[in-house]
Design an enzyme around this catalytic site. Structure first.
Site, PDB file in Angstrom:
ATOM      1  CD  GLN A  46     -33.250  50.294  76.069  1.00 57.95           C
ATOM      2  OE1 GLN A  46     -33.719  51.041  75.487  1.00 57.95           O
ATOM      3  NE2 GLN A  46     -33.878  49.243  77.016  1.00 57.95           N
ATOM      4  CG  ASP A  79     -42.048  57.309  78.466  1.00 62.38           C
ATOM      5  OD1 ASP A  79     -41.758  56.017  78.980  1.00 62.38           O
ATOM      6  OD2 ASP A  79     -42.770  57.257  77.407  1.00 62.38           O
ATOM      7  NE  ARG A 134     -36.819  48.251  70.387  1.00 55.05           N
ATOM      8  CZ  ARG A 134     -37.125  49.063  71.382  1.00 55.05           C
ATOM      9  NH1 ARG A 134     -37.664  50.274  71.153  1.00 55.05           N
ATOM     10  NH2 ARG A 134     -36.950  48.515  72.815  1.00 55.05           N
ATOM     11  CG  ASP A 140     -40.812  44.716  75.241  1.00 52.94           C
ATOM     12  OD1 ASP A 140     -41.883  44.583  75.331  1.00 52.94           O
ATOM     13  OD2 ASP A 140     -39.844  45.690  75.653  1.00 52.94           O
ATOM     14  CB  SER A 184     -39.469  53.490  78.669  1.00 51.60           C
ATOM     15  OG  SER A 184     -40.940  52.906  78.866  1.00 51.60           O
ATOM     16  CD  GLU A 199     -39.164  56.849  75.496  1.00 54.47           C
ATOM     17  OE1 GLU A 199     -38.802  55.954  75.891  1.00 54.47           O
ATOM     18  OE2 GLU A 199     -40.270  57.283  74.909  1.00 54.47           O
TER      19      GLU A 199
END
Length: 335
Positions: free
Chosen positions: A125, A236, A110, A56, A252, A249
């Protein structure tokens, strides 16, 4: 977002009780989620080959963690940012049919993420993906799926309340739908994040739709990679989070690109060179199934349900020493 310390914060649970609650939420949610959504749990990779085009690209500026493998000379391997494209390939490879789907535990690094109450360099997640027919690539399918996910999260609130009545965060009764253009029209002088906060505070929980394409102002509401979500059929799930006075959030998600929307979005994003990558060629040639999918933050969900002020209270990651100490002084114990 700078570090936020809620006034008179009380986590209600000890660190060990919190660990028990985290396990309970994760175990219970994924079972209910898989059952309600007709998803099978499968194993997923921590890294993929760069040449596959499966990683991604997020907003296109984040740097993946890269390394080489002695047994595969000449190939660069990347730690996944998410499994958005890999899942669709897996549905094809494993022979899933319309109405069937998968979910998996997705762990990512990340390295360019800002470190604050909501953001960590470690991402955990539930990534999920389901096969649909071309006829079901509609707003109605998207909304129906969002309502199901909201219902599961709302049920989890009741489950947590039963076991941890002093710690649970009570959630709104329903979810409200609004597009990013409607939101810009409503608050034209606000930034995208300010708009999200205002609308989520008003309704408690919203599904903000159609993210990625340019709005009437000439700017997109937020960045989205051009090669997984259809920018007209995504969004979202945002909950108002009183502890931090902002929108949180949780997911997504969206209906994925078909051949036409992929071509269109690659052109708009200036990424037409990706057409030659294996994944993109298969999609453009109609070899991959039509799907809907997304990710649900495991730590974010625990944070929401247990009403925690910092994501580091519900996941083990790396934080600056001064942040750790400041949090400790205010009963925010980072794992």
């Amino acid at each position: 977002m700078a570090l936020i310390i809620p006034e008179n914060y009380d986590p209600h649970l000890t660190v060990r009780e919190t660990q028990e609650a985290i396990k309970y939420i994760r175990d219970t949610f994924q079972k209910e989620f898989g059952r309600e959504m007709n998803l099978e749990r499968i194993s997923a990779p921590l890294f993929v080959e760069k040449s596959s085009g499966l990683n991604d690209n997020l907003n296109g500026v984040e740097r993946p963690v890269q390394f080489d493998i002695a047994g595969i000379p000449g190939e660069t391997v990347e730690v996944v940012h998410s499994l958005a494209k890999w899942k669709r390939m897996a549905l094809h490879e494993y022979g899933f049919l319309p109405g069937e789907g998968l979910y998996t535990n997705m762990n990512a690094i990340r390295r360019d993420e800002d470190l604050d109450n909501l953001h960590s360099c470690y991402v955990d997640q539930w990534d999920w993906e389901k096969v649909i027919t071309k006829e079901n690539r509609t707003i109605e399918t998207l909304k129906e799926t969002v309502r199901t996910i909201f219902k599961i999260i709302k049920h989890m609130q009741h489950e947590v309340w039963y076991k941890y009545p002093n710690a649970v965060n009570h959630l709104p009764k329903e979810i409200t739908f609004i597009t990013s253009q409607e939101l810009e029209d409503r608050y034209p002088d606000k930034t995208p994040k300010e708009r999200e906060n205002l609308i989520t505070q008003e309704y408690g929980c919203v599904f903000l739709m159609q993210i990625g394409d340019k709005l009437a102002s000439g700017e997109p509401h937020d960045g989205r990679a051009p090669d997984y979500d259809d920018w007209q059929l995504n969004g979202d799930i945002l909950f108002w989070f009183e502890n931090l006075n902002c929108a949180l959030e949780i997911s997504s998600m969206g209906i994925r690109v078909d051949e036409k929307s992929l071509e269109d979005q690659l052109r708009k994003a200036g990424c037409e060179d990706r057409r030659s990558l294996p994944y993109h060629r298969m999609l453009l040639e109609g070899q991959l199934p039509y799907t809907i999918g997304g990710g649900i933050g495991q730590s974010r969900l625990c944070m929401l349900l247990l009403n925690r002020a910092h994501v580091g209270e519900v996941q083990a990651s790396i934080w600056p020493n001064d942040m750790i100490e400041e949090c400790r002084q205010h009963k925010i114990f980072l794992l």
